[in-house]
Scaffold this motif. Structure first.
Motif, PDB file in Angstrom:
ATOM      1  N   ASP A  28       0.853  -1.185   0.000  1.00 28.52           N
ATOM      2  CA  ASP A  28       0.000   0.000   0.000  1.00 28.52           C
ATOM      3  C   ASP A  28       0.893   1.240   0.000  1.00 28.52           C
ATOM      4  OD1 ASP A  28      -2.280  -1.569   0.112  1.00 28.52           O
ATOM      5  OD2 ASP A  28      -2.444  -1.452   2.302  1.00 28.52           O
ATOM      6  N   PHE A  29       0.451   2.258  -0.717  1.00 28.71           N
ATOM      7  CA  PHE A  29       1.227   3.496  -0.849  1.00 28.71           C
ATOM      8  C   PHE A  29       0.389   4.643  -0.299  1.00 28.71           C
ATOM      9  CE2 PHE A  29       2.138   7.354  -3.301  1.00 28.71           C
ATOM     10  CZ  PHE A  29       3.502   7.480  -3.146  1.00 28.71           C
ATOM     11  N   TYR A  30       1.028   5.490   0.517  1.00 26.12           N
ATOM     12  CA  TYR A  30       0.344   6.600   1.175  1.00 26.12           C
ATOM     13  C   TYR A  30       0.926   7.935   0.708  1.00 26.12           C
ATOM     14  CZ  TYR A  30      -1.209   2.920   4.355  1.00 26.12           C
ATOM     15  OH  TYR A  30      -1.757   1.777   4.887  1.00 26.12           O
ATOM     16  N   LYS A  31       0.060   8.927   0.598  1.00 27.48           N
ATOM     17  CA  LYS A  31       0.506  10.273   0.268  1.00 27.48           C
ATOM     18  C   LYS A  31       0.634  11.098   1.547  1.00 27.48           C
ATOM     19  CE  LYS A  31      -2.589  11.564  -2.808  1.00 27.48           C
ATOM     20  NZ  LYS A  31      -3.203  12.355  -3.901  1.00 27.48           N
ATOM     21  N   GLU A  32       1.446  12.131   1.459  1.00 29.10           N
ATOM     22  CA  GLU A  32       1.658  13.006   2.615  1.00 29.10           C
ATOM     23  C   GLU A  32       0.340  13.596   3.074  1.00 29.10           C
ATOM     24  OE1 GLU A  32       4.972  16.236   4.072  1.00 29.10           O
ATOM     25  OE2 GLU A  32       4.624  15.941   1.925  1.00 29.10           O
ATOM     26  N   GLY A  33       0.145  13.605   4.392  1.00 23.94           N
ATOM     27  CA  GLY A  33      -1.063  14.179   4.952  1.00 23.94           C
ATOM     28  C   GLY A  33      -2.179  13.187   5.181  1.00 23.94           C
ATOM     29  N   ASP A  34      -2.029  11.953   4.678  1.00 26.14           N
ATOM     30  CA  ASP A  34      -3.053  10.933   4.873  1.00 26.14           C
ATOM     31  C   ASP A  34      -2.367   9.623   5.238  1.00 26.14           C
ATOM     32  OD1 ASP A  34      -5.243   9.324   4.955  1.00 26.14           O
ATOM     33  OD2 ASP A  34      -5.961   9.772   2.940  1.00 26.14           O
ATOM     34  N   THR A  35      -2.230   9.386   6.539  1.00 26.30           N
ATOM     35  CA  THR A  35      -1.500   8.207   7.001  1.00 26.30           C
ATOM     36  C   THR A  35      -2.412   7.022   7.292  1.00 26.30           C
ATOM     37  OG1 THR A  35      -1.638   8.933   9.311  1.00 26.30           O
ATOM     38  CG2 THR A  35       0.275   9.673   8.036  1.00 26.30           C
ATOM     39  N   GLU A  36      -3.718   7.213   7.163  1.00 27.19           N
ATOM     40  CA  GLU A  36      -4.661   6.155   7.501  1.00 27.19           C
ATOM     41  C   GLU A  36      -5.127   5.377   6.277  1.00 27.19           C
ATOM     42  OE1 GLU A  36      -5.198   5.342  10.594  1.00 27.19           O
ATOM     43  OE2 GLU A  36      -3.935   6.994  11.266  1.00 27.19           O
ATOM     44  N   GLU A  37      -5.535   6.088   5.240  1.00 28.39           N
ATOM     45  CA  GLU A  37      -6.067   5.443   4.042  1.00 28.39           C
ATOM     46  C   GLU A  37      -5.032   5.483   2.923  1.00 28.39           C
ATOM     47  OE1 GLU A  37      -8.876   3.784   3.642  1.00 28.39           O
ATOM     48  OE2 GLU A  37      -9.379   4.138   5.760  1.00 28.39           O
ATOM     49  N   PRO A  38      -4.664   4.330   2.358  1.00 28.74           N
ATOM     50  CA  PRO A  38      -3.678   4.347   1.270  1.00 28.74           C
ATOM     51  C   PRO A  38      -4.223   5.047   0.028  1.00 28.74           C
ATOM     52  CG  PRO A  38      -4.623   2.152   1.530  1.00 28.74           C
ATOM     53  CD  PRO A  38      -5.118   2.965   2.680  1.00 28.74           C
ATOM     54  N   ALA A  39      -3.352   5.782  -0.629  1.00 33.00           N
ATOM     55  CA  ALA A  39      -3.725   6.412  -1.892  1.00 33.00           C
ATOM     56  C   ALA A  39      -3.762   5.389  -3.010  1.00 33.00           C
ATOM     57  CB  ALA A  39      -2.736   7.526  -2.227  1.00 33.00           C
ATOM     58  N   LEU A  40      -2.915   4.352  -2.904  1.00 30.28           N
ATOM     59  CA  LEU A  40      -2.831   3.302  -3.908  1.00 30.28           C
ATOM     60  C   LEU A  40      -2.641   1.965  -3.208  1.00 30.28           C
ATOM     61  CD1 LEU A  40      -0.219   5.081  -6.220  1.00 30.28           C
ATOM     62  CD2 LEU A  40      -2.659   4.862  -6.731  1.00 30.28           C
ATOM     63  N   THR A  41      -3.192   0.920  -3.784  1.00 27.31           N
ATOM     64  CA  THR A  41      -2.976  -0.432  -3.277  1.00 27.31           C
ATOM     65  C   THR A  41      -2.392  -1.284  -4.402  1.00 27.31           C
ATOM     66  OG1 THR A  41      -5.226  -1.115  -3.851  1.00 27.31           O
ATOM     67  CG2 THR A  41      -4.863  -0.252  -1.619  1.00 27.31           C
ATOM     68  N   GLY A  42      -1.723  -2.366  -4.025  1.00 23.61           N
ATOM     69  CA  GLY A  42      -1.142  -3.252  -5.029  1.00 23.61           C
ATOM     70  C   GLY A  42      -0.003  -2.639  -5.808  1.00 23.61           C
ATOM     71  N   VAL A  43       0.762  -1.744  -5.155  1.00 24.23           N
ATOM     72  CA  VAL A  43       1.905  -1.099  -5.806  1.00 24.23           C
ATOM     73  C   VAL A  43       3.095  -2.059  -5.770  1.00 24.23           C
ATOM     74  CG1 VAL A  43       3.498   0.857  -5.707  1.00 24.23           C
ATOM     75  CG2 VAL A  43       1.067   1.181  -5.172  1.00 24.23           C
ATOM     76  N   ILE A  44       3.774  -2.212  -6.896  1.00 20.43           N
ATOM     77  CA  ILE A  44       4.913  -3.124  -6.993  1.00 20.43           C
ATOM     78  C   ILE A  44       6.160  -2.465  -6.398  1.00 20.43           C
ATOM     79  CG2 ILE A  44       6.444  -4.377  -8.578  1.00 20.43           C
ATOM     80  CD1 ILE A  44       4.095  -4.410 -10.572  1.00 20.43           C
ATOM     81  N   VAL A  45       6.920  -3.220  -5.619  1.00 17.98           N
ATOM     82  CA  VAL A  45       8.214  -2.748  -5.131  1.00 17.98           C
ATOM     83  C   VAL A  45       9.192  -3.913  -5.204  1.00 17.98           C
ATOM     84  CG1 VAL A  45       7.597  -3.227  -2.711  1.00 17.98           C
ATOM     85  CG2 VAL A  45       9.442  -1.629  -3.225  1.00 17.98           C
ATOM     86  N   PHE A  46      10.399  -3.638  -5.682  1.00 15.39           N
ATOM     87  CA  PHE A  46      11.442  -4.657  -5.753  1.00 15.39           C
ATOM     88  C   PHE A  46      12.087  -4.796  -4.377  1.00 15.39           C
ATOM     89  CE2 PHE A  46      10.944  -3.724 -10.204  1.00 15.39           C
ATOM     90  CZ  PHE A  46      11.219  -4.936 -10.836  1.00 15.39           C
ATOM     91  N   THR A  47      12.106  -6.036  -3.857  1.00 18.66           N
ATOM     92  CA  THR A  47      12.701  -6.314  -2.557  1.00 18.66           C
ATOM     93  C   THR A  47      13.612  -7.527  -2.673  1.00 18.66           C
ATOM     94  OG1 THR A  47      10.818  -7.706  -1.906  1.00 18.66           O
ATOM     95  CG2 THR A  47      10.717  -5.372  -1.308  1.00 18.66           C
ATOM     96  N   SER A  48      14.308  -7.828  -1.605  1.00 18.39           N
ATOM     97  CA  SER A  48      15.244  -8.951  -1.626  1.00 18.39           C
ATOM     98  C   SER A  48      15.071  -9.811  -0.383  1.00 18.39           C
ATOM     99  CB  SER A  48      16.689  -8.449  -1.715  1.00 18.39           C
ATOM    100  OG  SER A  48      16.961  -7.545  -0.664  1.00 18.39           O
ATOM    101  N   THR A  49      15.259 -11.102  -0.544  1.00 19.02           N
ATOM    102  CA  THR A  49      15.183 -12.034   0.576  1.00 19.02           C
ATOM    103  C   THR A  49      16.390 -11.816   1.495  1.00 19.02           C
ATOM    104  OG1 THR A  49      14.104 -13.658  -0.856  1.00 19.02           O
ATOM    105  CG2 THR A  49      15.027 -14.456   1.223  1.00 19.02           C
ATOM    106  N   PRO A  50      16.163 -11.543   2.777  1.00 20.01           N
ATOM    107  CA  PRO A  50      17.289 -11.286   3.687  1.00 20.01           C
ATOM    108  C   PRO A  50      17.953 -12.576   4.160  1.00 20.01           C
ATOM    109  CG  PRO A  50      15.239 -11.074   4.873  1.00 20.01           C
ATOM    110  CD  PRO A  50      14.859 -11.358   3.440  1.00 20.01           C
ATOM    111  N   ASP A  51      18.484 -13.325   3.201  1.00 21.95           N
ATOM    112  CA  ASP A  51      19.107 -14.614   3.512  1.00 21.95           C
ATOM    113  C   ASP A  51      20.248 -14.849   2.525  1.00 21.95           C
ATOM    114  OD1 ASP A  51      19.851 -17.185   4.078  1.00 21.95           O
ATOM    115  OD2 ASP A  51      17.942 -18.104   3.517  1.00 21.95           O
ATOM    116  N   PRO A  52      21.497 -14.828   2.981  1.00 15.38           N
ATOM    117  CA  PRO A  52      22.636 -14.978   2.059  1.00 15.38           C
ATOM    118  C   PRO A  52      22.723 -16.360   1.418  1.00 15.38           C
ATOM    119  CG  PRO A  52      23.385 -14.991   4.333  1.00 15.38           C
ATOM    120  CD  PRO A  52      21.933 -14.629   4.367  1.00 15.38           C
ATOM    121  N   VAL A  53      21.997 -17.337   1.957  1.00 20.56           N
ATOM    122  CA  VAL A  53      22.014 -18.681   1.374  1.00 20.56           C
ATOM    123  C   VAL A  53      21.120 -18.739   0.138  1.00 20.56           C
ATOM    124  CG1 VAL A  53      21.510 -21.117   1.749  1.00 20.56           C
ATOM    125  CG2 VAL A  53      22.541 -19.759   3.582  1.00 20.56           C
TER     126      VAL A  53
END
Length: 223
Positions: A97-122
């Motif tokens: 979920d993505f939030y805009k400044e001034g609105d911390t309760e209701e997301p402005a967008l849902t299902g936003v893609i973000v690239f992340t990494s598994t925190p496991d060196p194996v």
């Protein structure tokens, strides 16, 4: 179909693709960390750089930029193929979920893609994990690759976060430690990247992010 992507590293200042809209905002329960190796942009296999990934922390907030993709299936496919090449060190695509400044309760967008990494060196060969601040600073100060120096990646991120009005204390602390290392090594820091008095904040860009609309697709890739 239209989809959104959240950028928290070099995508904040250098998306490198065409987009329909850019919104400054944040995601919850993640924080930005320099725990991921980069071996093809800002580093090499022999001397990997450290670049951003996300760590899940309850209650944390990570500011960045959300980009809207449109223009039809072909353009969307081209953009995603470009991103998958550029973000090759990241082994996951997470929906947030993505939030805009001034609105911390209701997301402005849902299902936003973000690239992340598994925190496991194996399971994730690019995951370096945390390290003492001084060790990270020495690695960042000296690593470089086809897209440039690792330290410039950090300094550009520091400046980009200042430009959007949401400095990251962790980024500032790491950048200042890198500056100390560069001073010890006798490497000159360009004037625009030096500290400006006691505020420890770099020179603000004269160009407001809200005016940065589209970039040509043919730009150097970064991560």
């Amino acid at each position: 179909m239209v989809f959104w992507l959240f950028g928290y590293g070099s995508l904040v200042w250098n998306p490198g693709f065409e987009y329909e809209e850019k919104i400054i905002g944040f995601i919850k329960d993640y924080r930005r960390v320099f725990d991921l190796a980069c071996i093809d942009h800002r580093g090499t296999p022999e001397r990997p750089a450290r670049t951003c990934t996300l760590e899940q922390i309850q209650g944390a907030v990570c500011w960045g930029a959300a980009y809207c993709f449109g223009g039809g299936p072909e353009k969307e496919k081209a953009a995603m193929e470009y991103l998958q090449r550029r973000e090759c060190e990241y082994d996951q695509k997470t929906l947030v979920d993505f939030y805009k400044e001034g609105d911390t309760e209701e997301p402005a967008l849902t299902g936003v893609i973000v690239f992340t990494s598994t925190p496991d060196p194996v399971s994730n060969k690019y995951y370096l994990g945390p390290a003492p601040l001084e060790d990270m600073a020495r690695q960042i100060a000296t690593a470089f690759g086809p897209c440039g120096n690792n330290r410039d990646y950090l300094f550009l991120l520091e400046k980009a976060m200042f430009d959007i009005g949401h400095e990251d204390d962790y980024v500032i602390e790491l950048a200042n430690e890198v500056r100390k290392v560069l001073g010890v090594l006798g490497i000159c820091i360009p004037k625009e990247k030096r500290l400006l008095g006691p505020s420890h904040i770099p020179l603000k860009s004269l160009v407001s992010p809200i005016n940065l609309r589209r970039l040509p697709e043919a730009v150097a890739m970064d991560s």
